[in-house]
Design a protein around this motif. Structure first.
Motif, short mmCIF file in Angstrom:
data_model
loop_
_atom_site.label_atom_id
_atom_site.label_comp_id
_atom_site.label_asym_id
_atom_site.label_seq_id
_atom_site.Cartn_x
_atom_site.Cartn_y
_atom_site.Cartn_z
N THR A 1 3.59 1.47 -1.67
CA THR A 1 3.91 1.58 -3.10
C THR A 1 2.76 2.22 -3.86
O THR A 1 2.96 3.10 -4.71
CB THR A 1 4.24 0.20 -3.67
OG1 THR A 1 5.35 -0.36 -2.96
CG2 THR A 1 4.59 0.30 -5.15
N TYR A 2 1.53 1.77 -3.57
CA TYR A 2 0.36 2.36 -4.23
C TYR A 2 0.30 3.86 -3.96
O TYR A 2 0.08 4.67 -4.87
CB TYR A 2 -0.92 1.70 -3.72
CG TYR A 2 -1.36 0.50 -4.50
CD1 TYR A 2 -1.72 0.60 -5.83
CD2 TYR A 2 -1.45 -0.75 -3.91
CE1 TYR A 2 -2.14 -0.50 -6.56
CE2 TYR A 2 -1.87 -1.87 -4.62
CZ TYR A 2 -2.21 -1.73 -5.94
OH TYR A 2 -2.62 -2.82 -6.64
N GLN A 3 0.47 4.25 -2.70
CA GLN A 3 0.38 5.66 -2.35
C GLN A 3 1.48 6.47 -3.04
O GLN A 3 1.24 7.60 -3.50
CB GLN A 3 0.48 5.82 -0.83
CG GLN A 3 0.35 7.25 -0.35
CD GLN A 3 -1.05 7.80 -0.54
OE1 GLN A 3 -1.98 7.49 0.19
NE2 GLN A 3 -1.21 8.66 -1.54
N CYS B 1 -4.93 3.13 0.13
CA CYS B 1 -5.29 3.22 -1.29
C CYS B 1 -6.33 2.15 -1.58
O CYS B 1 -6.01 1.06 -2.08
CB CYS B 1 -4.06 3.03 -2.18
SG CYS B 1 -4.40 3.16 -3.95
N ILE C 1 -6.35 5.72 -9.36
CA ILE C 1 -5.80 4.47 -8.83
C ILE C 1 -6.52 4.06 -7.56
O ILE C 1 -6.81 2.88 -7.34
CB ILE C 1 -4.28 4.62 -8.60
CG1 ILE C 1 -3.56 4.87 -9.92
CG2 ILE C 1 -3.72 3.37 -7.91
CD1 ILE C 1 -2.07 5.12 -9.75
N CYS C 2 -6.82 5.01 -6.70
CA CYS C 2 -7.40 4.73 -5.39
C CYS C 2 -8.83 5.27 -5.33
O CYS C 2 -9.10 6.38 -5.81
CB CYS C 2 -6.57 5.35 -4.28
SG CYS C 2 -4.82 4.86 -4.31
N VAL D 1 0.82 -1.21 0.00
CA VAL D 1 0.00 0.00 0.00
C VAL D 1 0.86 1.26 0.00
O VAL D 1 0.45 2.29 -0.55
CB VAL D 1 -0.98 0.00 1.20
CG1 VAL D 1 -1.96 -1.15 1.07
CG2 VAL D 1 -0.25 -0.05 2.53
N ASN E 1 -8.79 -0.12 -3.38
CA ASN E 1 -9.08 -0.47 -4.77
C ASN E 1 -9.36 -1.96 -4.87
O ASN E 1 -9.38 -2.69 -3.87
CB ASN E 1 -7.94 -0.06 -5.72
CG ASN E 1 -6.61 -0.67 -5.35
OD1 ASN E 1 -6.53 -1.84 -4.97
ND2 ASN E 1 -5.55 0.10 -5.45
N ASN F 1 -6.60 -4.78 -3.43
CA ASN F 1 -6.23 -4.95 -2.03
C ASN F 1 -7.42 -4.97 -1.08
O ASN F 1 -7.25 -4.84 0.13
CB ASN F 1 -5.24 -3.86 -1.60
CG ASN F 1 -5.80 -2.46 -1.74
OD1 ASN F 1 -7.00 -2.27 -1.85
ND2 ASN F 1 -4.93 -1.47 -1.75
#
Length: 726
Positions: A364-366, A464, A377-378, A362, A466, A469
């Motif tokens: 990495t997502y942020q 994030c 993305i989120c 997460v 989605n 996750n």
């Protein structure tokens, strides 16, 4: 100098360097010789940032335009302005042996009077063999050309720097115009690496039709991509009070439960009753005259079903009129204590190994959201998303604090109970040795740990939220539902409860189906058929386990025994069920589960994880209702504290579910469609409906755990051979 309008110049590579006004002449480049690069450098001497100067360099096959001051953006939309800009002109492939190349520079501005310097210089060693970049920066990137020799199929481009910072980007691009040589576009095409002191990129000839490529060197505006520090930007004075007020609000709500628990514990210590935090001398309850309920009888003399391990570990007397807890509490207490402690240590180990990669993912997502600026993305509630530092929606993370704090409080309550119980055992207290439901705390510790992990993983999910996750938000919900059912079963079956390994293996299977359903279940008929069959079979097996109270075996002779029972009870003579009330409750449970299976098979909901969680929660509620009804049918009672916990928890669950179903966003739809569900904040101008769900559901789960903990406190003075098994 120039004023409003456009000033045009024509120049060529032969002109070395000059200031405006300038006139260039034409020059020719022979194709068989090594061509030289050309750089256009501009320095605006006037400091008028509100009225920039636009430079447009027009070539035969390319146009390069830039304004001065040049505005480049860093992370989190930070701006960096540069008054001096230098760009290398693109060199398209030449076909003629001798070709004259011209380019034009157009200068325009709305400023009344602006002074600038315009320089055109040659780039030495433009065709790369071994080159040293003397200086570069975000505002004067450099690139060089490399041509593959005939006998070479691949090369390694090595770049070294004497300093670790500033952070640089090395890019390999085809010989095409335009060349992407700015910090905000260098990653758009080709291959690239960030660099501190060293970089190396392997390039193959087959990837470049012209058998040549550009090596682009760009200095980034910020060093964060290479591990450097970012400038610190504190919260604004206007924003700080809102964040502080919201954090204090959360802490105040959940720390008040600590104070309330302490007050209740002190009050109960004085009255020697309640949460088990006090030990008193109480006389054994006279229960010898308790009536036996026929529907609770568990053994008939001609019943051949047995406990799974009766042959080597159980000493249950098969000719008894009814089965009591004392019959299933014969194992050594130290062995059972170790058995149930494994539940806690296993879930703690699972939590560590599960949470660490989730946190990394997460983050990495942020980071991707922050770097790219892609808000699709989120799936946030963008109308109530309050950022803090790198986090885009801090409020959705903060609201999960209740799970952690209340889970910790539950662990402290269990610890105090265990300490008092062990002290009673050391002094050979008759109540602790012979009365009440046997005290095993391992599952309670596992439940408290699971509640804390639910808070952590829910916070990770909301970093994030989605499609990929969502399972992080539900995994420990499955754990909590399974552990609660196991605890209910353990209360009346202390010796024959499932081991930690088999229990967690079953929960792992549930999570496996959750992931498979999320990935492959959408509209997949075959998957839903298989899952529905497994669901129905599992329901029948669990019903059998509850109806016969564990006194049956799943082996090769199960079909023969089923046919024998059907023949004797339905064909040879029509007789009613041996345990009527239990049969009625289990039939109702089967109807509900079969209905859920049919709903899944017909509707095939897109949100499989929530569907699976709904099955688990429905079965937990069914089993809890079964336990309460059978408890009351056995002549037992529910004391004041668990009764208050049941009522208040039910009310809180009702309000919590109301806020849960508001649906502020959904990853089942496109980001644009999801934003149609966004709503404004409703609490402290900081928290939205889903945050209220977090607050209330954490309180409701804590209350539910207290119900399981105190539900059988009325039996603390009842001898175990008088407590029915169901």
């Amino acid at each position: 100098s120039t004023g409003p309008g456009t000033n045009r110049e024509r120049t060529s590579p032969r002109n070395p360097a000059h200031s405006h006004p300038a006139r260039g002449d034409s020059s020719s480049i022979r194709a068989e010789e090594s061509p030289e690069g050309v750089r256009v450098s501009v320095n605006v001497l006037s400091d008028q940032n509100d009225r920039p100067v636009l430079f447009v360099v027009r070539q035969k096959e390319a146009v390069v335009s830039f304004q001065v001051p040049l505005i480049l953006r860093g992370l989190y939309q930070r701006k960096y302005a540069y008054q001096e800009v230098s760009r290398t002109l693109c060199q398209p492939q030449t076909k003629a042996e001798v070709e004259t190349q011209h380019f034009y520079v157009d200068v325009s501005t709305l400023s009344l009077n602006t002074s600038y310097q315009l320089r055109v210089t040659r780039v030495e060693n433009f065709v790369l063999h071994v080159a040293t970049v003397a200086a570069t920066g975000p505002f004067f990137p450099q690139y060089f050309k490399y041509e593959f020799p005939e006998e070479v199929d691949s090369v390694i481009v090595k770049v070294t720097s004497a300093m670790a910072f500033p952070c640089s980007v090395i890019s390999i691009q085809d010989i095409l115009c335009p060349v992407y040589d700015l910090d905000n576009n260098v990653a758009f095409i080709g291959m690239y690496q960030t660099m501190t002191k060293k970089a190396a990129i392997t390039v193959q000839k087959k990837d470049f039709p012209s058998h040549s490529f550009y090596v682009v060197v760009v200095v980034k505006t910020e060093d964060e991509a290479c591990g450097g520090a970012l400038p610190y930007y504190p919260l604004s004075k206007d924003a700080s009070p809102a964040y502080v007020r919201s954090v204090l609000f959360c802490l105040g709500i959940f720390l008040s439960f600590y104070i309330l628990t302490l007050l209740i514990a002190c009050w109960l210590r004085g009255s020697a009753d309640g949460l088990g935090l006090a030990a008193g001398e109480r006389s054994l309850e006279n229960v010898a005259g308790r009536p036996r309920l026929d529907s609770l009888s568990s053994v008939e003399e001609d019943d051949y079903d047995t406990l799974a391990d009766i042959d080597y570990d159980k000493n249950v007397i098969r000719t008894k009129q009814y089965l009591c807890v004392a019959d299933l509490a014969r194992k050594d207490k130290r062995v059972l204590r170790k058995k149930y402690q494994i539940y806690f240590w296993n879930i703690a180990t699972i939590a560590v190994f599960y949470a660490l990669p989730v946190i990394q993912l997460v983050i990495t997502y942020q980071t991707v959201v922050n770097v790219t600026g892609n808000q699709d993305i989120c799936y946030y509630n963008f109308l109530c998303a309050h950022p803090l530092g790198n986090l885009s929606a801090f409020n959705n993370i903060l609201s999960n604090l209740g799970y952690v704090l209340l889970g910790l409080l539950f662990l402290l309550i269990i610890l105090q109970r265990e300490i008092n119980y062990n002290r009673a055992l050391l002094r050979n207290d008759a109540h602790a040795l012979e009365c009440g439901i046997p005290k095993h705390f391992g599952l309670f510790y596992a439940m408290g740990t699971a509640l804390m992990m639910e808070g952590l993983l829910s916070a990770c999910y909301h970093v994030c939220p989605n499609y990929t996750n969502f399972q992080f938000d539900t995994s420990f919900m499955y754990m909590i539902a399974g552990l609660c059912m196991l605890k209910l079963y353990q209360k009346r079956h202390p010796d024959i409860n499932a081991s930690a390994y088999s229990a967690y293996a079953c929960l792992a299977l549930v999570i496996f189906f959750s992931v498979v359903g999320v990935v492959f279940g959408k509209g997949n008929t075959a998957f839903w058929i298989v899952f529905s069959v497994i669901h129905i079979v599992a329901t029948l097996l669990l019903s059998t386990q509850l109806y016969y109270m564990g006194r049956w075996k799943l082996d090769s002779g199960i079909l023969r025994r089923i046919l024998h029972v059907l023949y004797t009870d339905c064909v040879r003579q029509c007789s009613g069920p041996m345990y009527v009330d239990r049969m009625v409750l289990l039939v109702m449970g089967n109807i509900i589960n079969w209905s859920l299976a049919a709903y899944g098979l017909i509707v095939r909901p897109n949100d499989f994880a929530s569907y699976l969680l709904a099955i688990g929660i429905c079965n937990l509620l069914l089993y809890f209702a079964f336990y309460i009804i059978m408890k009351l049918r056995s002549g037992e009672r529910i004391k004041l504290i668990p009764l208050l916990c049941i009522i208040s928890t039910s009310v809180v669950w009702g309000f919590a579910l109301f806020f849960f179903f508001q649906g502020l966003s959904t990853w089942q739809k496109t980001p644009a469609e999801s934003r149609e569900h966004n709503r404004d904040c409703i609490l402290l101008d900081f928290f939205d409906d889903h945050d209220i769900w977090h607050f209330l559901s954490s309180i409701a789960m804590f209350g539910s755990f207290l119900v399981l903990l105190t539900l059988d406190d009325d039996l603390d003075c009842v001898q175990r051979d008088k407590i029915y098994v169901f």
